[in-house]
Design a protein around this motif. Structure first.
Motif, PDB file in Angstrom:
ATOM      1  N   UNK A 146      35.531  -2.270 -11.568  1.00 40.06           N
ATOM      2  CA  UNK A 146      35.935  -3.131 -12.669  1.00 40.06           C
ATOM      3  C   UNK A 146      36.526  -2.245 -13.766  1.00 40.06           C
ATOM      4  N   UNK A 147      37.670  -2.634 -14.291  1.00 41.59           N
ATOM      5  CA  UNK A 147      38.274  -1.877 -15.376  1.00 41.59           C
ATOM      6  C   UNK A 147      38.448  -2.785 -16.584  1.00 41.59           C
ATOM      7  N   UNK A 148      38.019  -2.280 -17.742  1.00 45.36           N
ATOM      8  CA  UNK A 148      38.188  -3.009 -18.996  1.00 45.36           C
ATOM      9  C   UNK A 148      39.101  -2.191 -19.895  1.00 45.36           C
ATOM     10  N   UNK A 197      34.996  -6.807 -23.870  1.00 43.86           N
ATOM     11  CA  UNK A 197      33.727  -7.223 -23.297  1.00 43.86           C
ATOM     12  C   UNK A 197      34.014  -7.749 -21.903  1.00 43.86           C
ATOM     13  N   UNK A 198      33.331  -7.194 -20.917  1.00 40.72           N
ATOM     14  CA  UNK A 198      33.614  -7.592 -19.548  1.00 40.72           C
ATOM     15  C   UNK A 198      32.339  -7.547 -18.718  1.00 40.72           C
ATOM     16  N   UNK A 199      32.133  -8.594 -17.930  1.00 37.01           N
ATOM     17  CA  UNK A 199      30.972  -8.657 -17.038  1.00 37.01           C
ATOM     18  C   UNK A 199      31.418  -8.442 -15.603  1.00 37.01           C
ATOM     19  N   UNK A 212      30.390  -3.786 -23.102  1.00 40.39           N
ATOM     20  CA  UNK A 212      31.101  -4.181 -24.313  1.00 40.39           C
ATOM     21  C   UNK A 212      31.412  -2.941 -25.127  1.00 40.39           C
ATOM     22  N   UNK A 213      32.567  -2.948 -25.773  1.00 40.42           N
ATOM     23  CA  UNK A 213      32.950  -1.819 -26.602  1.00 40.42           C
ATOM     24  C   UNK A 213      33.629  -2.283 -27.874  1.00 40.42           C
ATOM     25  N   UNK A 214      33.505  -1.488 -28.920  1.00 37.55           N
ATOM     26  CA  UNK A 214      34.145  -1.782 -30.191  1.00 37.55           C
ATOM     27  C   UNK A 214      34.478  -0.489 -30.913  1.00 37.55           C
TER      28      UNK A 214
END
Length: 131
Positions: free
Chosen positions: A112-114, A123-125, A87-89
């Motif tokens: 996986x790329x977010x 936010x990526x799982x 997760x990033x913000x």
């Protein structure tokens, strides 16, 4: 008596030739390894959190203070599955984070790329790794 001996011989042949699949021991290939390495790279400038399964099967949230970030975990035999979410913000829209998962030194699936959305967050799982 002859029929009894033939019947016992046939039964013992069947029992000896049939073996359970569970008797087979897994090899040491990457697919059976309990060592998992997470590698996070990218150009994201905001704050990042990695939430993942610990070696004992619990969960933890780690702050990623700099990219690239790597975490290697050897999972206990009691752990049946592992997962990681990033997760990033506070970043800039369009900034990216890439997660590569390796099991036994071999990459699992595709990376996986977010990508940060208009608010500068994501936010990526990743898919679950089953042991």
């Amino acid at each position: 008596m002859k029929k009894l001996i033939l019947a016992l011989l046939a039964a013992s042949t069947i029992l000896v030739s049939c073996k359970k699949d569970s008797d087979k021991k897994p090899d040491d290939s990457a697919g059976s390894s309990r060592t998992v390495q997470y590698e996070v790279t990218g150009n994201f400038t905001g704050s990042l959190i990695a939430s993942y399964t610990t070696a004992a099967g619990g969960t933890v949230n780690d702050e990623i203070t700099a990219l690239p970030w790597t975490k290697e975990i050897v999972y206990a035999k009691s752990v049946t599955a592992a997962i990681i979410a990033i997760s990033g913000g506070g970043g800039v829209a369009g900034q990216k984070v890439k997660l590569v998962i390796k099991r036994g030194g071999t990459q699992v699936g595709t990376a996986m790329e977010a990508v940060a959305g208009p608010s500068g967050g994501f936010s990526q799982a990743a898919p679950v790794i089953v042991f």
